[in-house]
Every structure is written in C-alpha cells, then in structure tokens.
Design an enzyme around this catalytic site. Structure first.
Site, PDB file in Angstrom:
ATOM      1  N   ASP A   1       0.856  -1.186   0.000  1.00 48.36           N
ATOM      2  CA  ASP A   1       0.000   0.000   0.000  1.00 48.36           C
ATOM      3  C   ASP A   1       0.892   1.235   0.000  1.00 48.36           C
ATOM      4  OD1 ASP A   1      -1.783   2.132   0.634  1.00 48.36           O
ATOM      5  OD2 ASP A   1      -3.170   0.693   1.524  1.00 48.36           O
TER       6      ASP A   1
ATOM      7  N   ILE B   1       0.018   3.573   6.294  1.00 44.27           N
ATOM      8  CA  ILE B   1      -1.101   3.627   7.246  1.00 44.27           C
ATOM      9  C   ILE B   1      -1.983   4.819   6.896  1.00 44.27           C
ATOM     10  CG2 ILE B   1      -1.778   3.673   9.668  1.00 44.27           C
ATOM     11  CD1 ILE B   1       1.077   2.900  10.401  1.00 44.27           C
ATOM     12  N   HIS B   2      -3.228   4.546   6.545  1.00 41.79           N
ATOM     13  CA  HIS B   2      -4.186   5.608   6.222  1.00 41.79           C
ATOM     14  C   HIS B   2      -5.575   5.103   6.560  1.00 41.79           C
ATOM     15  CE1 HIS B   2      -5.361   3.629   2.340  1.00 41.79           C
ATOM     16  NE2 HIS B   2      -4.170   3.101   2.507  1.00 41.79           N
ATOM     17  N   GLY B   3      -6.598   5.822   6.121  1.00 40.04           N
ATOM     18  CA  GLY B   3      -7.960   5.503   6.540  1.00 40.04           C
ATOM     19  C   GLY B   3      -8.392   4.080   6.250  1.00 40.04           C
TER      20      GLY B   3
ATOM     21  N   ALA C   1      -6.444   1.812   8.671  1.00 36.94           N
ATOM     22  CA  ALA C   1      -6.790   2.023  10.079  1.00 36.94           C
ATOM     23  C   ALA C   1      -8.232   1.647  10.396  1.00 36.94           C
ATOM     24  CB  ALA C   1      -6.538   3.486  10.457  1.00 36.94           C
TER      25      ALA C   1
END
Length: 340
Positions: free
Chosen positions: A183, A187-189, A192
């Site tokens: 990805d 770490i993103h929406g 998470a």
C-alpha cells in the site's frame, strides 16, 4: 435491516458519504438528503417519504448542527424506537456506525463519539503545549515506547543513520505473519478503519526505508494508528529481523510496504503469511504512468515491479488484489494470466 440517513445543510451529506465509502467501502444502506440546495427544496416531504419507506428498519440519522433547522425537523422522528439521531456528525463516527453490526446500541455509538472527540486536535509537530499527538501509546512490538510530537520531531543526533546490522540468512525461517499488504500510502484511513478490524491485528509493522528515516513521516503515520494497536516503522531489513523474532509470531501483525519489491523481500524472509494483499502501489513514485503496466487505477507497475510481482505470486499463489475488505477479491495470478 440497518439504514443510515445523512441529512445536512447544503451538499455536506453527499460529500461525507462519498468520502466514507472511499475509505471503508459500501458497508451499509445509506441515503443522503442535501437540504436547501434549491429554494423550492421541500425537506419535510423528503423526510416523511423516507421514514414511511423504512418504518420497519433500524435507522441511524446523522445531521450537521445541533441547533440547525435540519436537526430540528428530525427531532420528532427521533422519538421512534427504531430511530437514533446523531448530530454534529463527523467522518470517524459515521464510518464506525457503517461498519458496526445491525444491532449496534446507543451506548456503543456514544463510545464512537467519545473516541472521535479525542481525534479532534490541533496538530503541532514542534512539541509545544498545543500538541496532543502522543495521546496513544504507540508501543513497539517488542517493548513499549510512547511517541510524542516532541520525541518524533527532527533531531540531528537521533536522526543519524544507524550502522546496518550484519546480513542474516532467513532461508529456513519459521516466522508467521498474519498479513502483508502492499500500500503506497502505508497507514491511512482504509488500513486504520477497515483492515485492522477485518484482520483483528494487534500490531502494525511498516517496512519502508524512506519512512523509517523521515521523522515527519513517522509522526504522521503513528498518528493514524488506531488506539490499542502497537506499531513500528522500520527499514525493510530491520523489519525482517523483528518479524523473525519468536515474539512477533505470537502476535497478529499486519505488515505494510510501499512496493511489491519490498513485499517480495519480506515474503522470501519469513516462513508463512496468512493473507497477502496488493492494494495500492506505484501512484506516487514520480515515474510516468506511460512507462507502467496499469493493472487497476490504484496498481501501476514498472517492469521491475512486474517481475517482483511474478516472483511474489510464485511464492504465494493466493496473493490477491483488494483495496478494502468489501471489494471483490481477485487473485493476482489470475489477473497476470489474462495478460499473457
């Protein structure tokens, strides 16, 4: 059946729905009412028709302002046993309700609201009094460490490159990883809010040389980690060493890489991966898209990345392409076979 109604002044309703579904996918039946967009807009009639149509459903209504006319017009409907009215809507609360079970209680929704309040912050990377970025313990996989804005701020001495450890062989690795995802946003929406829940992970390991050596990136990524989940951001080789620690195999860990090449290196260095997923890659590397193979709008591969993907699939034929858990899961092998 769970129904969600988003009703706001202007086009906020349709806008927040679009953003929520972009992050978590289409996980609920959602209706939006953009009130007062035109002078002849009959909001009351729209509400009457909606509630008449869904009188036997469990309805969660989201409005924008407590004292606004939209919320006022919905107060009467909130007296119904099957209706819960939530005002002051924000994106985290909406997404939590979208992902919740149909029988989610109002007590659970209040917990979503309390959690969302903590996310409303002034971000100050300087570590001054305004900063609340260290509210969660971002513990390492092996040991706990609290990451604050001040401790993550650039520091010449702390940022000095560490001496690389001696090369190690992992040919006979017995390490087990819950999931490995490629990805390019790390770490993103989507990660998470959806993948951590779908995979029930206890820890996240970001394996990326650039992010590991950039304190601002590290700070931003750690702020995106959900509460209660441990996180590490390490260069790829160091991440591999950590993943081969027996303690790591006893945890449910999601490993994130930006490139297929890095994912391949990790796959070659661990014994077993439960779920291997290619979500997004190749969009932000500065290489013109005309020089890439575009598998999907979010997966764009250079020739080197194409070769790495073929080798990755050879090691793990079950590797799949999927942005969010609700999307259709496609085997990378099948997609590549169609291109040949």
């Amino acid at each position: 059946m769970k129904q969600i109604l988003i009703a706001t002044h202007g086009k906020m309703a349709s806008g927040i729905r679009y953003t929520a579904e972009l992050i978590v996918g289409k996980m609920a039946e959602i209706t939006t009412i953009d009130a007062y967009v035109t002078p002849e807009d009959n909001v009351e009639k729209k509400f009457e028709e909606y509630f008449a149509q869904h009188e036997n459903d469990r309805i969660f209504v989201f409005t924008d302002i407590m004292g606004g006319s939209v919320n006022q017009k919905l107060l009467g409907y909130s007296q119904k046993e099957n209706v819960t009215l939530i005002t002051g809507t924000n994106l985290p609360v909406l997404m939590q309700v979208m992902m919740a079970d149909d029988d989610v209680t109002e007590e659970e929704i209040q917990e979503f609201i309390d959690d969302a309040r903590e996310e409303l912050q002034v971000v100050d990377l300087g570590g001054g009094k305004k900063s609340t970025a260290g509210k969660h313990d971002a513990e390492s996989i092996a040991q706990g460490e609290k990451i604050t804005a001040q401790s993550a701020a650039p520091d010449v001495e702390k940022s000095a490159p560490k001496k690389a450890p001696a090369p190690q062989s992992y040919d006979n690795s017995t390490a087990k990883i819950t999931a490995l995802r490629v990805d390019d946003r790390l770490i993103h929406g989507q990660v998470a809010m959806t993948w951590t829940k779908q995979l029930a992970v206890q820890g996240i390991v970001v394996a990326n040389d650039e992010a590991a050596n950039d304190n601002t990136q590290k700070m931003a990524l750690k702020m995106a980690v959900p509460g209660g989940i441990k996180s590490l951001i390490k260069p790829v080789d160091e991440a591999i060493r950590i993943l081969n620690n027996p303690k790591a195999s006893r945890m449910r860990i999601l490993v994130l890489t930006r490139t297929v090449k890095d994912a391949l290196k990790i796959r070659q260095s661990v014994g077993e991966i439960g779920f291997l997923n290619v979500g997004n890659t190749g969009r932000f590397d500065g290489i013109d898209v005309s020089e890439k193979l575009v598998l999907t709008p979010t997966i764009m591969l250079t020739k080197a990345e194409q070769q790495a993907l073929k080798e990755l699939v050879a090691l793990d034929p079950k590797a799949c392409m999927q942005q969010v858990p609700n999307d259709e899961q496609k085997l990378v092998k099948d997609v590549l076979d169609k291109l040949n």
